[in-house]
Design a protein around this motif. Structure first.
Motif, PDB file in Angstrom:
ATOM      1  N   ALA A   1       1.112  -1.165  -0.029  1.00  0.00           N
ATOM      2  CA  ALA A   1      -0.065  -0.009  -0.175  1.00  0.00           C
ATOM      3  C   ALA A   1       0.810   1.344  -0.218  1.00  0.00           C
ATOM      4  N   GLU A   2       1.936   1.117   0.717  1.00  0.00           N
ATOM      5  CA  GLU A   2       2.686   2.431   0.871  1.00  0.00           C
ATOM      6  C   GLU A   2       3.373   2.731  -0.423  1.00  0.00           C
ATOM      7  N   GLN A   3       3.824   1.761  -1.131  1.00  0.00           N
ATOM      8  CA  GLN A   3       4.413   1.951  -2.500  1.00  0.00           C
ATOM      9  C   GLN A   3       3.333   2.510  -3.340  1.00  0.00           C
ATOM     10  N   ILE A   4       2.115   1.934  -3.478  1.00  0.00           N
ATOM     11  CA  ILE A   4       1.168   2.458  -4.356  1.00  0.00           C
ATOM     12  C   ILE A   4       0.675   3.965  -4.028  1.00  0.00           C
ATOM     13  N   ARG A   5       0.474   4.289  -2.639  1.00  0.00           N
ATOM     14  CA  ARG A   5       0.303   5.615  -2.373  1.00  0.00           C
ATOM     15  C   ARG A   5       1.280   6.754  -2.989  1.00  0.00           C
ATOM     16  N   LYS A   6       2.403   6.218  -2.768  1.00  0.00           N
ATOM     17  CA  LYS A   6       3.656   7.109  -3.225  1.00  0.00           C
ATOM     18  C   LYS A   6       3.632   7.286  -4.960  1.00  0.00           C
ATOM     19  N   LEU A   7       3.206   6.161  -5.646  1.00  0.00           N
ATOM     20  CA  LEU A   7       3.083   6.185  -6.833  1.00  0.00           C
ATOM     21  C   LEU A   7       1.721   6.993  -7.502  1.00  0.00           C
ATOM     22  N   ALA A   8       0.654   6.854  -6.570  1.00  0.00           N
ATOM     23  CA  ALA A   8      -0.512   7.674  -6.779  1.00  0.00           C
ATOM     24  C   ALA A   8      -0.164   9.026  -6.639  1.00  0.00           C
ATOM     25  N   GLY A   9       0.561   9.360  -5.723  1.00  0.00           N
ATOM     26  CA  GLY A   9       0.666  10.880  -5.456  1.00  0.00           C
ATOM     27  C   GLY A   9       1.604  11.436  -6.412  1.00  0.00           C
ATOM     28  N   ALA A  10       2.450  10.624  -7.256  1.00  0.00           N
ATOM     29  CA  ALA A  10       3.302  11.177  -8.090  1.00  0.00           C
ATOM     30  C   ALA A  10       2.747  11.352  -9.576  1.00  0.00           C
ATOM     31  N   THR A  11       1.929  10.686  -9.691  1.00  0.00           N
ATOM     32  CA  THR A  11       1.306  10.655 -11.123  1.00  0.00           C
ATOM     33  C   THR A  11      -0.332  11.046 -10.973  1.00  0.00           C
ATOM     34  N   GLY A  12      -1.200  11.392 -12.164  1.00  0.00           N
ATOM     35  CA  GLY A  12      -2.577  11.504 -12.122  1.00  0.00           C
ATOM     36  C   GLY A  12      -3.361  10.291 -12.608  1.00  0.00           C
ATOM     37  N   PRO A  13      -4.422  10.476 -12.474  1.00  0.00           N
ATOM     38  CA  PRO A  13      -5.170   9.120 -13.079  1.00  0.00           C
ATOM     39  C   PRO A  13      -5.216   8.975 -14.430  1.00  0.00           C
ATOM     40  N   ALA A  14      -5.299  10.190 -15.112  1.00  0.00           N
ATOM     41  CA  ALA A  14      -5.132   9.837 -16.520  1.00  0.00           C
ATOM     42  C   ALA A  14      -4.012   9.337 -17.063  1.00  0.00           C
ATOM     43  N   ALA A  15      -2.738   9.438 -16.569  1.00  0.00           N
ATOM     44  CA  ALA A  15      -1.491   8.603 -16.671  1.00  0.00           C
ATOM     45  C   ALA A  15      -1.607   7.199 -16.527  1.00  0.00           C
ATOM     46  N   THR A  16      -2.307   6.867 -15.217  1.00  0.00           N
ATOM     47  CA  THR A  16      -2.463   5.671 -14.876  1.00  0.00           C
ATOM     48  C   THR A  16      -3.538   4.784 -15.830  1.00  0.00           C
ATOM     49  N   VAL A  17      -4.563   5.384 -16.249  1.00  0.00           N
ATOM     50  CA  VAL A  17      -5.368   4.942 -17.335  1.00  0.00           C
ATOM     51  C   VAL A  17      -4.654   4.415 -18.598  1.00  0.00           C
ATOM     52  N   ARG A  18      -3.869   5.497 -18.929  1.00  0.00           N
ATOM     53  CA  ARG A  18      -2.779   5.229 -20.073  1.00  0.00           C
ATOM     54  C   ARG A  18      -1.938   4.009 -19.840  1.00  0.00           C
ATOM     55  N   ARG A  19      -1.471   3.763 -18.640  1.00  0.00           N
ATOM     56  CA  ARG A  19      -0.635   2.791 -18.512  1.00  0.00           C
ATOM     57  C   ARG A  19      -1.396   1.372 -18.537  1.00  0.00           C
ATOM     58  N   LEU A  20      -2.753   1.304 -17.846  1.00  0.00           N
ATOM     59  CA  LEU A  20      -3.616   0.140 -17.845  1.00  0.00           C
ATOM     60  C   LEU A  20      -3.693  -0.116 -19.349  1.00  0.00           C
ATOM     61  N   GLU A  21      -4.073   0.742 -20.174  1.00  0.00           N
ATOM     62  CA  GLU A  21      -4.364   0.648 -21.628  1.00  0.00           C
ATOM     63  C   GLU A  21      -2.963  -0.060 -22.283  1.00  0.00           C
ATOM     64  N   ALA A  22      -1.758   0.527 -22.060  1.00  0.00           N
ATOM     65  CA  ALA A  22      -0.611  -0.199 -22.603  1.00  0.00           C
ATOM     66  C   ALA A  22      -0.279  -1.642 -22.133  1.00  0.00           C
ATOM     67  N   ILE A  23      -0.790  -2.148 -20.864  1.00  0.00           N
ATOM     68  CA  ILE A  23      -0.825  -3.360 -20.474  1.00  0.00           C
ATOM     69  C   ILE A  23      -1.725  -4.240 -21.257  1.00  0.00           C
ATOM     70  N   MET A  24      -3.042  -3.568 -21.533  1.00  0.00           N
ATOM     71  CA  MET A  24      -3.984  -4.547 -22.285  1.00  0.00           C
ATOM     72  C   MET A  24      -3.487  -4.657 -23.695  1.00  0.00           C
ATOM     73  N   ARG A  25      -2.981  -3.641 -24.194  1.00  0.00           N
ATOM     74  CA  ARG A  25      -2.363  -3.650 -25.649  1.00  0.00           C
ATOM     75  C   ARG A  25      -1.359  -4.710 -25.698  1.00  0.00           C
ATOM     76  N   CYS A  26      -0.388  -4.914 -24.736  1.00  0.00           N
ATOM     77  CA  CYS A  26       0.600  -5.834 -24.624  1.00  0.00           C
ATOM     78  C   CYS A  26       0.082  -7.311 -24.730  1.00  0.00           C
ATOM     79  N   ARG A  27      -0.936  -7.334 -23.815  1.00  0.00           N
ATOM     80  CA  ARG A  27      -1.560  -8.751 -23.758  1.00  0.00           C
ATOM     81  C   ARG A  27      -2.109  -9.289 -25.312  1.00  0.00           C
ATOM     82  N   GLN A  28      -2.721  -7.990 -25.873  1.00  0.00           N
ATOM     83  CA  GLN A  28      -3.417  -8.578 -27.118  1.00  0.00           C
ATOM     84  C   GLN A  28      -2.289  -8.969 -28.143  1.00  0.00           C
ATOM     85  N   ARG A  29      -1.196  -8.158 -28.181  1.00  0.00           N
ATOM     86  CA  ARG A  29      -0.022  -8.566 -28.916  1.00  0.00           C
ATOM     87  C   ARG A  29       0.521  -9.827 -28.788  1.00  0.00           C
ATOM     88  N   LEU A  30       0.622 -10.254 -27.595  1.00  0.00           N
ATOM     89  CA  LEU A  30       0.963 -11.689 -27.172  1.00  0.00           C
ATOM     90  C   LEU A  30       0.203 -12.659 -27.689  1.00  0.00           C
TER      91      LEU A  30
END
Ligand SMILES: [Zn+2]
Length: 384
Positions: A337-366
């Motif tokens: 949780a601590e590590q997660i809160r730190k990352l959450a504070g350092a970026t914004g939700p839009a950036a996180t959504v973009r990262r989640l999309e990148a993960i899903m794209r990678c899964r599709q490519r694989l």
């Protein structure tokens, strides 16, 4: 209709009360049984477990007591009236299916039913599916087909429309933890593993009982904190692929050696005398077959392990997003949780959504057979 406690054979299913109730009613219906069933549900929800329990219930004189010889044989996969099909590789061929259809049509040896349990029926090739369809269209009177697949859409409509559908849900964390606790895992450890596994029972069990698997997962979850430079991102990608390969290798080894051993025994290694030369030629062929199947399975296990690592990573960023938008949900990665809160504070939700999309794209490519390292490198660069 009053429903007492579910028959013992359904005890291992976590959080599937609705499906269990349906199966119990079907067991009681006896001769009016549907001849083809399709069990669907997300990975780890217990599709094949549900089908296996149903088979036990149908073959048991007491509706699935879990204790009689019949129930024990079903659990061990040795019941004479249960044909257990488990495609090991990425696909299941037409030759194997035709064989299966012939065996399925024979009369039951002991019980009321001859049951064919086809795990991962979505791996049947198109021709194999056609062979299967014929058997399901005109079922032998005493044969019951139990097919399992992640989604109903994974099977051709022609087959799907002839099956009664049972849909398993992603079990709740508490239900998964309860199963682990019953198996002797300490409550807190069971809860953390169940949360981390996101409703995948087999995965939760492995995380709770295999410290190496838990360690490899820990490496995957360190990736978000190791993306300072391009060099770091490329190293993280290599690490991810390596961890997935190690995960797959551990499972592959557990499966391969006993199979080779069994084959050696079957061909009477070390025997002498007449016919030995012929036996040896047969053994060499069978060994080649086995090696082919094992290779195909190893490929699939590697792919599965990498996909799971990506799902772990996605769950991690979902936790980050939950913190960022102030959602009141239990974090999948609570111990971090601590590590997660730190990352959450350092970026914004839009950036996180973009990262989640990148993960899903990678899964599709694989999924489309992209080279693993290249696809994952592209991912870690996008996660920076
Ligand atoms: Zn029984």
């Amino acid at each position: 209709m009053t429903a007492g406690p579910a028959p013992a054979v359904f005890g291992e299913l976590a959080g599937q009360e609705f499906v269990v109730d349906q199966l119990r009613r079907a067991t009681e219906a006896g001769e009016a049984m549907t001849h083809a069933w399709l069990f669907t549900g997300p990975p780890g929800s217990g599709r094949s477990l549900a089908a296996r329990a149903f088979a036990a219930a149908l073959l048991c004189d007491r509706g699935g007591c879990g204790e009689c010889p019949s129930c024990r044989q079903v659990a061990a996969g040795t019941h004479a009236d249960l044909l257990l099909i488990r495609p090991e590789g990425l696909s299941y061929g037409v030759r194997q299916t035709r064989d299966l259809v012939l065996k399925a049509a024979t009369a039951p040896v002991y019980g009321r039913w001859r049951i064919v349990l086809f795990e991962d029926a979505d791996r049947a090739t198109e021709q194999a599916a056609n062979a299967l369809l014929k058997a399901i269209e005109e079922p032998a009177t005493r044969t019951v087909w139990l097919l399992c697949a992640p989604f109903a859409d994974d099977l051709p409509t022609t087959i799907r429309s002839r099956c009664r559908l049972e849909t398993l849900v992603t079990p709740r964390t508490e239900a998964v933890a309860a199963v682990l606790e019953r198996e002797g895992v300490a409550p807190e450890r069971a809860r953390v593993a169940a949360l981390a596994a996101q409703g995948h029972i087999g995965r939760a069990r492995r995380l709770a009982t295999d410290s190496e698997a838990a360690g490899r997962r820990g490496e995957v979850l360190r990736v978000p904190d190791q993306l300072g430079s391009i060099g770091d991102a490329l190293r993280a990608a290599a690490g991810l692929v390596k961890a997935a390969d190690a995960e797959a290798a551990a499972v592959t080894q557990e499966l391969d050696e006993p199979e080779r051993e069994a084959l050696r025994r079957a061909f009477g290694e070390g025997s002498t005398g007449k016919g030995v030369a012929t036996a040896l030629r047969g053994a060499a062929g069978a060994l080649r077959d086995l090696e082919d199947r094992q290779k195909s399975r190893a490929t699939r296990l590697k792919r599965d392990a990498l996909d799971r690592a990506l799902l772990d990573l996605a769950a991690y960023y979902r936790d980050v997003l939950a913190v960022q938008v102030g959602a009141t949900v239990e974090l999948a990665n609570e111990p971090r949780a601590e590590q997660i809160r730190k990352l959450a504070g350092a970026t914004g939700p839009a950036a996180t959504v973009r990262r989640l999309e990148a993960i899903m794209r990678c899964r599709q490519r694989l999924e489309l057979n992209a080279a693993p390292l290249l696809a994952v490198e592209e991912l870690t660069l996008a996660l920076m």
